[in-house]
Scaffold this motif. Sequence first.
Motif, PDB file in Angstrom:
ATOM      1  N   TYR A 110      66.990  38.762  12.798  1.00 38.37           N
ATOM      2  CA  TYR A 110      67.924  37.664  13.074  1.00 38.37           C
ATOM      3  C   TYR A 110      67.203  36.323  13.081  1.00 38.37           C
ATOM      4  CZ  TYR A 110      72.204  40.206  14.283  1.00 38.37           C
ATOM      5  OH  TYR A 110      73.351  40.949  14.234  1.00 38.37           O
ATOM      6  N   VAL A 111      66.062  36.266  13.729  1.00 40.84           N
ATOM      7  CA  VAL A 111      65.320  35.008  13.831  1.00 40.84           C
ATOM      8  C   VAL A 111      64.813  34.578  12.464  1.00 40.84           C
ATOM      9  CG1 VAL A 111      63.225  33.949  14.763  1.00 40.84           C
ATOM     10  CG2 VAL A 111      64.710  35.278  16.253  1.00 40.84           C
ATOM     11  N   GLN A 112      64.265  35.500  11.700  1.00 41.67           N
ATOM     12  CA  GLN A 112      63.692  35.143  10.400  1.00 41.67           C
ATOM     13  C   GLN A 112      64.760  34.811   9.351  1.00 41.67           C
ATOM     14  OE1 GLN A 112      60.511  34.483  10.084  1.00 41.67           O
ATOM     15  NE2 GLN A 112      60.175  35.178  12.171  1.00 41.67           N
ATOM     16  N   SER A 113      65.978  35.327   9.520  1.00 41.53           N
ATOM     17  CA  SER A 113      67.025  35.068   8.535  1.00 41.53           C
ATOM     18  C   SER A 113      67.858  33.828   8.866  1.00 41.53           C
ATOM     19  CB  SER A 113      67.943  36.279   8.402  1.00 41.53           C
ATOM     20  OG  SER A 113      68.656  36.481   9.592  1.00 41.53           O
ATOM     21  N   ASN A 114      67.640  33.223  10.003  1.00 44.00           N
ATOM     22  CA  ASN A 114      68.376  32.036  10.388  1.00 44.00           C
ATOM     23  C   ASN A 114      67.392  30.882  10.518  1.00 44.00           C
ATOM     24  OD1 ASN A 114      69.484  30.028  12.342  1.00 44.00           O
ATOM     25  ND2 ASN A 114      71.269  31.391  12.253  1.00 44.00           N
ATOM     26  N   GLN A 143      64.653  30.380  13.499  1.00 47.36           N
ATOM     27  CA  GLN A 143      63.256  30.450  13.078  1.00 47.36           C
ATOM     28  C   GLN A 143      62.516  29.168  13.475  1.00 47.36           C
ATOM     29  OE1 GLN A 143      62.667  30.684   8.823  1.00 47.36           O
ATOM     30  NE2 GLN A 143      60.808  31.897   9.101  1.00 47.36           N
ATOM     31  N   ALA A 144      63.148  28.036  13.264  1.00 48.19           N
ATOM     32  CA  ALA A 144      62.535  26.764  13.652  1.00 48.19           C
ATOM     33  C   ALA A 144      62.323  26.704  15.158  1.00 48.19           C
ATOM     34  CB  ALA A 144      63.411  25.599  13.188  1.00 48.19           C
ATOM     35  N   GLU A 145      63.284  27.209  15.928  1.00 49.66           N
ATOM     36  CA  GLU A 145      63.160  27.247  17.388  1.00 49.66           C
ATOM     37  C   GLU A 145      62.010  28.152  17.816  1.00 49.66           C
ATOM     38  OE1 GLU A 145      64.665  26.408  21.404  1.00 49.66           O
ATOM     39  OE2 GLU A 145      64.968  25.444  19.485  1.00 49.66           O
ATOM     40  N   TYR A 146      61.906  29.316  17.190  1.00 49.77           N
ATOM     41  CA  TYR A 146      60.843  30.267  17.523  1.00 49.77           C
ATOM     42  C   TYR A 146      59.460  29.659  17.263  1.00 49.77           C
ATOM     43  CZ  TYR A 146      57.957  34.471  17.328  1.00 49.77           C
ATOM     44  OH  TYR A 146      56.976  35.407  17.529  1.00 49.77           O
ATOM     45  N   TYR A 164      50.794  32.268  23.640  1.00 47.80           N
ATOM     46  CA  TYR A 164      52.082  32.073  22.970  1.00 47.80           C
ATOM     47  C   TYR A 164      53.206  32.833  23.679  1.00 47.80           C
ATOM     48  CZ  TYR A 164      49.141  30.404  19.182  1.00 47.80           C
ATOM     49  OH  TYR A 164      48.226  29.710  18.443  1.00 47.80           O
ATOM     50  N   PRO A 165      54.441  32.395  23.475  1.00 50.61           N
ATOM     51  CA  PRO A 165      55.586  33.149  24.024  1.00 50.61           C
ATOM     52  C   PRO A 165      55.668  34.526  23.367  1.00 50.61           C
ATOM     53  CG  PRO A 165      56.265  30.970  23.284  1.00 50.61           C
ATOM     54  CD  PRO A 165      54.860  31.163  22.827  1.00 50.61           C
ATOM     55  N   PRO A 166      56.299  35.485  24.029  1.00 45.44           N
ATOM     56  CA  PRO A 166      56.425  36.827  23.439  1.00 45.44           C
ATOM     57  C   PRO A 166      57.413  36.828  22.279  1.00 45.44           C
ATOM     58  CG  PRO A 166      57.646  36.710  25.476  1.00 45.44           C
ATOM     59  CD  PRO A 166      56.910  35.408  25.345  1.00 45.44           C
ATOM     60  N   GLU A 167      57.400  37.919  21.558  1.00 50.78           N
ATOM     61  CA  GLU A 167      58.305  38.068  20.416  1.00 50.78           C
ATOM     62  C   GLU A 167      59.760  38.141  20.886  1.00 50.78           C
ATOM     63  OE1 GLU A 167      57.352  42.158  18.861  1.00 50.78           O
ATOM     64  OE2 GLU A 167      56.128  42.048  20.658  1.00 50.78           O
ATOM     65  N   PRO A 168      60.720  37.836  20.017  1.00 50.28           N
ATOM     66  CA  PRO A 168      62.132  37.911  20.413  1.00 50.28           C
ATOM     67  C   PRO A 168      62.577  39.364  20.576  1.00 50.28           C
ATOM     68  CG  PRO A 168      61.916  37.140  18.144  1.00 50.28           C
ATOM     69  CD  PRO A 168      60.540  37.302  18.676  1.00 50.28           C
ATOM     70  N   LEU A 169      63.595  39.554  21.401  1.00 50.16           N
ATOM     71  CA  LEU A 169      64.111  40.888  21.709  1.00 50.16           C
ATOM     72  C   LEU A 169      65.633  40.836  21.764  1.00 50.16           C
ATOM     73  CD1 LEU A 169      63.674  43.852  22.791  1.00 50.16           C
ATOM     74  CD2 LEU A 169      63.605  42.837  25.068  1.00 50.16           C
ATOM     75  N   GLU A 194      72.652  32.981  20.703  1.00 48.31           N
ATOM     76  CA  GLU A 194      73.656  33.703  19.922  1.00 48.31           C
ATOM     77  C   GLU A 194      72.991  34.219  18.646  1.00 48.31           C
ATOM     78  OE1 GLU A 194      76.775  34.420  20.640  1.00 48.31           O
ATOM     79  OE2 GLU A 194      77.125  33.118  22.360  1.00 48.31           O
ATOM     80  N   THR A 195      73.468  35.343  18.149  1.00 46.09           N
ATOM     81  CA  THR A 195      72.879  35.909  16.933  1.00 46.09           C
ATOM     82  C   THR A 195      73.248  35.081  15.700  1.00 46.09           C
ATOM     83  OG1 THR A 195      74.758  37.420  16.759  1.00 46.09           O
ATOM     84  CG2 THR A 195      72.757  38.257  17.802  1.00 46.09           C
TER      85      THR A 195
END
Length: 185
Positions: free
Chosen positions: A60-64, A68-71, A131-136, A168-169
């Motif tokens: 979800y993060v990599q496709s948006n 992705q910019a937020e991460y 760094y912050p942890p990976e998204p879940l 949100e996803t």
Amino acid sequence: MKKLEIVTGLAQYKVLLAILGVLAAWASFEGWKWNQAQHEKYIAQKEEACKQRLATADRYVQSNRFLQAEYYAHKTQSPLKIKLEKPGITTSFQAEKEYILMYNKPVHLIPENPRYEGSLFERLSRQPTKYPPEPLMVTGKKLLGNNAEVISACSPKTFIVPLDNLYETNQKLDISPYLPPFSSF
């Protein structure tokens, strides 16, 4: 003669008790072995489910582009100026809906206690140094003021997270209208 029969009977009784003791020890060992195998199977299933939730959140993060910019903004510690869709803040929080848990600072992703056994769960419950942890992916349970109670396949019980760290996803910003080719000329 009577004493010999009594001694022989006691000897046979002791032999039978010894045999029963060995059988009971063997049965309890086999039961322990079976329980251990079932527990290892259970932990392996939980680990696989947790890996899937981590992979889903990453997809979800990599496709948006905005997620992705937020991460990556969190990784570089430079806040993003774009307001993203966050449940309980910009959108309504819904129980049993899936959200992305993405922290903006180094914190443990899942609670330290209780947690499942295994190196994956140990790593997720440790606080990263830089760094912050990976998204879940998490499922919302209920709203608690500025926090939300969520559940994940990575944790045996619900845990509390700040609403600032739930996303949100699908982000409305990422939906751009169709523009025909060469429309910018």
